[in-house]
Scaffold this active site. Structure first.
Site, PDB file in Angstrom:
ATOM      1  CE  LYS A 128      -8.773  -3.632  13.783  1.00 31.71           C
ATOM      2  NZ  LYS A 128      -8.316  -4.941  13.316  1.00 31.71           N
ATOM      3  N   GLY A 176      -0.605   0.917  17.220  1.00 34.15           N
ATOM      4  CA  GLY A 176      -0.600   0.264  15.910  1.00 34.15           C
ATOM      5  C   GLY A 176      -0.872   1.281  14.817  1.00 34.15           C
ATOM      6  CB  CYS A 177       1.006   4.056  13.578  1.00 31.59           C
ATOM      7  SG  CYS A 177       0.805   5.500  12.527  1.00 31.59           S
ATOM      8  CB  ALA A 178       1.968  -0.781  10.735  1.00 33.99           C
ATOM      9  CE  LYS A 186       9.757 -11.199 -14.070  1.00 34.32           C
ATOM     10  NZ  LYS A 186      10.672 -10.422 -14.924  1.00 34.32           N
ATOM     11  CG  ASN A 243      -0.253  -0.160   2.502  1.00 31.37           C
ATOM     12  OD1 ASN A 243       0.519   0.696   2.909  1.00 31.37           O
ATOM     13  ND2 ASN A 243      -0.499  -1.284   3.189  1.00 31.37           N
TER      14      ASN A 243
END
Length: 401
Positions: free
Chosen positions: A341, A273-275, A289, A210
């Site tokens: 959560k 938890g900022c990730a 590949k 992301n």
């Protein structure tokens, strides 16, 4: 009272019988959370060995201004820049005289001139030497220049005299040192923060990820350190340097982030938890590949572990704070995440706004938490991520008590 947690303390030891107390002072400084490095004068080495203070501090002891290896990198300047505080203990009458004269003929006096850090002197000498007009004049000169003093104490002296001149006990020197810094709202707390994206491999050269830059999480780490906390930062792949005085743990995937997070929960007081953890990962990552062949390719994805929920469900549970990056219904979605959560607080921001998106230097947020009166909230208007981080840390400290 202030704190020494995460502070860098340069301890300079002069030649006097009280030098033996420097070993205890190093240990007490470390117990208070400081990182300690030591300078010893030639006289100090006659009373206590550098090896003792090296073993206690965990760093080589500095004692020579003309150390060829150290000075290749301008070692005395680096020491001066490194320090948040310079303590001279014991500070002899000779040392005070040379500092008052602005001498720079050994490592101690040179670093003292070169540092911008506050200086705290703990005098130790014979009672008559302390009372002598020359010493008192030097005391006045150094005080006028902004140097701070701890002691001396009064009592029986090694020479048999009785009076002022004894080195103050190390715990009292620590109190003087603490008073030179502002109190930290998280002093003594251990904080674990996650930041950045995760990368879920498709094959050896491709991955799902992301747009998270990690800037918000890194800003939180800096703010927590400034508030006095000991900080572990678990970071996905980002183009950012490790924040000063933060222990950085680099990870790649969501599973690695989960393992690192659970591994750091012992004695963890606060977890943030900022990730931006990838919600899904490929069911099977190709060993080689994947070659371009068919016009269409189907991927089977499986759900990743929920790092924040696992941490918030841990026993004992740390004070758990989450982030919600939303593109619509900001409050509704964030509140659902807070309750689902089992979090203590959540910070929600609208990543659809390009002014405060993933890679922006700025952010705005809605802080939500629940207390006996129900759901409470605080809105933070657009500001730099560093400013927002300070607000978040202050709010966490207020709620945690």
């Amino acid at each position: 009272m202030g704190h020494l947690n995460n502070r860098r303390v340069l301890l300079a030891v002069c030649g006097g019988i009280a030098a033996y107390k420097s070993a205890e002072l190093v240990r007490k400084l470390q117990d208070d959370g400081a990182e300690v490095r030591v300078i010893m004068t030639r006289g100090a080495q006659e009373f206590i060995t550098p090896l003792t203070l090296q073993a206690l501090s965990g760093h080589s002891v500095h004692h020579s201004l003309l150390d060829e290896e150290a000075e290749r990198g301008m070692g005395h300047i680096e020491l001066a820049r490194w320090a948040d505080l310079m303590i001279v203990a014991p500070a002899t009458a000779d040392c005070m005289a040379r500092l008052a004269a602005g001498r720079a003929d050994d490592l101690l006096t040179t670093v003292a001139l070169a540092t911008a850090a506050p200086m705290l002197l703990a005098p130790a000498m014979n009672q008559q030497m302390w009372k002598d007009p020359a010493t008192q004049s030097n005391l006045a000169t150094l005080t006028e220049r902004g140097m701070h003093f701890a002691g001396p104490d009064s009592g029986n002296q090694a020479c048999g005299d009785v009076g002022p001149g004894r080195l103050l006990d190390p715990p009292l020197i620590i109190e003087h040192a603490q008073s030179l810094f502002q109190s930290g709202v998280l002093a003594g707390q251990r904080v674990v923060i996650t930041a950045g994206p995760t990368r879920e491999p498709l094959d050896p050269v491709r991955y799902i990820s992301n747009h998270s830059s990690g800037k918000m999480g890194y800003a939180l780490a800096r703010a927590a350190v400034e508030a006095g906390a000991s900080v572990d930062l678990i970071s996905g792949p980002v183009a950012l340097s490790a924040p000063d005085r933060v222990k950085l743990h680099r990870i790649g995937t969501a599973q690695e982030m989960l393992e690192a997070s659970l591994g750091l929960l012992h004695n963890c007081d606060i977890f943030i938890g900022c990730a931006a953890v990838a919600d899904y990962r490929p069911a099977d990552a190709a060993v080689q590949k994947i070659k371009k062949s068919a016009d269409e390719v189907s991927l089977q994805l499986v759900k990743n572990p929920d790092v924040l929920a696992r941490v918030a469900g841990h026993s004992p549970k740390p004070f758990s704070v989450g982030f919600a990056a939303e593109t619509e219904k900001l409050r509704e979605h964030a509140l659902g995440k807070l309750e689902r959560k089992g979090l203590n607080m959540i910070v929600a921001n609208d990543v659809s706004d390009s002014r405060i998106g993933f890679n922006s230097e700025n952010n705005a947020a809605l802080l939500l938490w629940r207390d006996d009166a129900g759901v409470r909230e605080r809105e933070v208007e657009q500001c730099s991520k560093d400013v927002l981080a300070a607000v978040v840390i202050a709010q966490i400290a207020s709620l945690k008590g």
